[in-house]
Design a protein around this motif. Structure first.
Motif, mmCIF file in Angstrom:
data_model
loop_
_atom_site.group_PDB
_atom_site.id
_atom_site.type_symbol
_atom_site.label_atom_id
_atom_site.label_comp_id
_atom_site.label_asym_id
_atom_site.label_seq_id
_atom_site.Cartn_x
_atom_site.Cartn_y
_atom_site.Cartn_z
ATOM 1 N N ARG A 16 75.514 49.407 -8.216
ATOM 2 C CA ARG A 16 76.090 49.999 -8.878
ATOM 3 C C ARG A 16 77.353 49.439 -8.970
ATOM 4 N N GLY A 17 77.645 49.119 -9.817
ATOM 5 C CA GLY A 17 78.648 48.191 -10.580
ATOM 6 C C GLY A 17 78.715 48.261 -12.213
ATOM 7 N N THR A 18 79.882 46.961 -12.120
ATOM 8 C CA THR A 18 80.257 46.554 -13.969
ATOM 9 C C THR A 18 79.107 44.941 -13.876
ATOM 10 N N ALA A 19 78.391 44.645 -12.687
ATOM 11 C CA ALA A 19 78.058 43.402 -12.629
ATOM 12 C C ALA A 19 76.864 43.152 -11.056
ATOM 13 N N ALA A 20 76.111 44.489 -11.341
ATOM 14 C CA ALA A 20 75.423 45.579 -10.344
ATOM 15 C C ALA A 20 73.790 44.530 -10.863
ATOM 16 N N LEU A 21 73.705 43.651 -11.053
ATOM 17 C CA LEU A 21 72.271 43.109 -10.643
ATOM 18 C C LEU A 21 73.072 41.756 -10.488
ATOM 19 N N SER A 22 71.657 40.943 -10.286
ATOM 20 C CA SER A 22 71.987 39.567 -10.389
ATOM 21 C C SER A 22 70.565 38.901 -9.727
ATOM 22 N N ALA A 23 70.265 37.447 -10.278
ATOM 23 C CA ALA A 23 69.157 37.099 -9.891
ATOM 24 C C ALA A 23 69.448 35.732 -8.577
ATOM 25 N N HIS A 24 68.144 35.423 -8.044
ATOM 26 C CA HIS A 24 68.621 34.883 -6.563
ATOM 27 C C HIS A 24 67.724 33.852 -6.328
ATOM 28 N N ASP A 25 68.007 32.429 -6.338
ATOM 29 C CA ASP A 25 67.194 31.891 -6.432
ATOM 30 C C ASP A 25 66.126 31.689 -4.600
ATOM 31 N N PRO A 26 65.052 32.021 -4.597
ATOM 32 C CA PRO A 26 63.883 32.491 -3.620
ATOM 33 C C PRO A 26 64.251 32.182 -2.130
ATOM 34 N N VAL A 27 65.157 30.909 -2.126
ATOM 35 C CA VAL A 27 64.326 30.473 -0.742
ATOM 36 C C VAL A 27 66.445 30.241 0.353
ATOM 37 N N THR A 28 67.108 30.406 -1.250
ATOM 38 C CA THR A 28 68.694 29.470 -0.514
ATOM 39 C C THR A 28 69.876 31.391 -0.810
ATOM 40 N N LEU A 29 69.188 31.677 -1.976
ATOM 41 C CA LEU A 29 69.996 33.261 -2.132
ATOM 42 C C LEU A 29 70.940 32.937 -3.062
ATOM 43 N N ALA A 30 70.910 32.214 -3.766
ATOM 44 C CA ALA A 30 71.914 30.870 -4.304
ATOM 45 C C ALA A 30 71.615 31.770 -5.790
ATOM 46 N N ALA A 31 72.988 32.706 -5.826
ATOM 47 C CA ALA A 31 72.731 32.990 -7.245
ATOM 48 C C ALA A 31 72.772 32.280 -8.498
ATOM 49 N N LEU A 32 71.778 32.580 -9.850
ATOM 50 C CA LEU A 32 70.536 32.147 -10.805
ATOM 51 C C LEU A 32 72.198 32.832 -12.175
ATOM 52 N N HIS A 33 71.464 33.900 -11.806
ATOM 53 C CA HIS A 33 72.644 34.380 -12.688
ATOM 54 C C HIS A 33 73.387 35.841 -12.296
ATOM 55 N N ARG A 34 73.548 36.430 -13.370
ATOM 56 C CA ARG A 34 74.596 38.166 -12.695
ATOM 57 C C ARG A 34 74.316 38.538 -14.281
ATOM 58 N N TYR A 35 74.622 39.760 -14.697
ATOM 59 C CA TYR A 35 74.183 40.656 -15.179
ATOM 60 C C TYR A 35 76.133 41.475 -15.152
ATOM 61 N N ARG A 36 76.186 41.494 -16.519
ATOM 62 C CA ARG A 36 77.946 42.065 -16.278
ATOM 63 C C ARG A 36 77.880 43.162 -17.587
ATOM 64 N N LEU A 37 77.941 44.233 -17.710
ATOM 65 C CA LEU A 37 78.733 44.825 -18.685
ATOM 66 C C LEU A 37 80.340 45.313 -18.095
ATOM 67 N N PRO A 38 80.167 46.222 -19.992
ATOM 68 C CA PRO A 38 81.605 46.652 -19.373
ATOM 69 C C PRO A 38 82.434 47.675 -19.287
ATOM 70 N N SER A 39 81.157 48.614 -18.715
ATOM 71 C CA SER A 39 81.429 49.820 -17.677
ATOM 72 C C SER A 39 80.260 49.914 -16.828
ATOM 73 N N PRO A 40 80.707 50.502 -15.883
ATOM 74 C CA PRO A 40 79.928 50.588 -15.009
ATOM 75 C C PRO A 40 78.714 51.391 -15.206
ATOM 76 N N TYR A 41 77.397 50.271 -14.475
ATOM 77 C CA TYR A 41 75.812 50.751 -14.789
ATOM 78 C C TYR A 41 75.630 51.053 -13.617
ATOM 79 N N THR A 42 74.319 51.823 -13.362
ATOM 80 C CA THR A 42 73.263 51.819 -12.214
ATOM 81 C C THR A 42 72.414 51.675 -12.391
ATOM 82 N N VAL A 43 71.339 50.659 -11.457
ATOM 83 C CA VAL A 43 69.645 50.514 -11.653
ATOM 84 C C VAL A 43 69.298 51.695 -10.831
#
Length: 360
Positions: free
Chosen positions: A108-135
């Motif tokens: 939950r948050g305004t950027a509470a969804l993110s894609a990560h490299d499966p080995v290093t866990l480095a962030a590859l993409h983050r999903y931002r919306l104007p208002s908080p959302y809950t996955v």
């Protein structure tokens, strides 16, 4: 950070594993799926916030904690191989399949969804919306190379491709597409958003790659067709739908869902494409857990002072003799998917109770 409390030496044998770790607890345990033998265990200084998930190749385990951590563990030793701070608390995790697979974390948050490299866990993409959302939930559809993501406070769902060769996402109205006026966005990671009539509590794998079932915010069951990007049916069940007791089934051209409500002794059979309950299978006891098992379905049913694990042949609408019987166990019981297609039954205290090899 989790610290290893018990570990065994790595083995070259292809032994299927299953993990138990409940959100709100600090214990993470890996068992041999068929025997229940403890392979490794760890205890955390921070509580788990999502059910741990295996990497598609079975070589690692991913977990999230209430310190906002995403962690990757080696198997079978449960050594921490990678760790990142998300900036939010992840309540659900999903892992893709294939060479382009990523780890998806949602909370939950305004950027509470993110894609990560499966080995290093480095962030590859983050999903931002104007208002908080809950996955609410996420599901990997490996045949499509995409995740399906649904929300508990948004009346929509997303398909997110992780395949590097995914076609562009066209952003615009229908007439824009026809006039080549739509804006093409990168196919990988760009959400394909579509509306739903209500928000979502949980997602359930469908019997076909283009189908996914969901429980909405009222508790109703819906069938979503991913190719047309809309909910196409809202089947009526005799009792309230429980997401952990709805499973897909299929053999050849036949496919559908099986569903059992609280206290039910019969499993409702929903067949595509009508998606109506036309018949039910009586298992002779209160249904405590369900799981897909190849072209069959596993069911744990209460029988006097014991629990019988049965196999349902959905095509013939018949119950096969019990695979095994266990002593009465703390509820809730649930089937957990392990590596190599193995399935284990785990009780309410996260203890292994039975394991079954991949269905043929």
């Amino acid at each position: 950070m989790l610290t290893t409390a018990l570990a065994t030496a790595a083995t070259a044998m292809a032994v299927p594993w299953v993990a138990s770790g409940h959100p709100g607890t600090t214990d993470l345990v890996v068992h041999e799926c068929l025997s229940g033998r403890t392979v490794a265990a760890a205890r955390s200084a921070h509580a788990l916030t999502a059910r741990p998930v295996f990497a598609a190749d079975g070589r690692a385990l991913y977990a999230a904690t209430d310190a906002g951590e995403l962690l990757r563990y080696s198997l079978p030793e449960l050594h921490v191989e990678a760790q990142v701070t998300l900036g939010y608390t992840a309540t659900t995790l999903a892992v893709g399949h294939g060479p382009d697979a990523v780890v998806l974390a949602g909370g939950r948050g305004t950027a509470a969804l993110s894609a990560h490299d499966p080995v290093t866990l480095a962030a590859l993409h983050r999903y931002r919306l104007p208002s908080p959302y809950t996955v609410a939930d996420m599901h990997d559809v490996s045949a499509r190379g995409r995740f399906v993501v649904a929300f508990s406070d948004l009346r929509e769902a997303w398909e997110i491709a992780y395949d590097r060769a995914a076609p562009p996402v066209l952003q615009g109205l229908v007439h824009d597409y026809r006039s080549n006026e739509a804006i093409p966005l990168p196919g990988r990671f760009t959400p394909r958003r579509f509306e739903l009539p209500t928000a979502t509590r949980a997602l359930i794998a469908g019997p076909a790659a283009y189908e996914v079932a969901r429980i909405d915010d009222t508790g109703a069951l819906g069938i979503v067709h991913l190719d047309v990007r809309r909910e196409i049916e809202r089947p009526r069940l005799a009792t309230a739908a429980l997401p952990e007791r709805i499973v897909p089934w299929g053999r050849g051209a036949q496919r559908g869902l099986l569903a059992a409500g609280s206290g039910a002794h019969r499993v409702d059979v929903l067949a595509a494409t009508a998606w109506q309950v036309r018949e039910a299978v009586d298992v002779g006891g209160e249904i405590l857990a369900l799981a897909g098992f190849g072209s069959h379905v596993l069911v744990a049913a209460a029988r006097a002072d014991a629990v019988a694990i049965l196999r349902i042949d959905v095509t013939n609408r018949s119950v096969v003799s019990p695979l095994t019987t266990i002593a009465a166990a703390p509820l809730p019981l649930r089937f957990v998917a392990g590596t190599e297609g193995c399935i284990a039954l785990v009780d309410g205290n996260a203890r292994w109770r039975a394991g079954f090899a991949a269905a043929p």
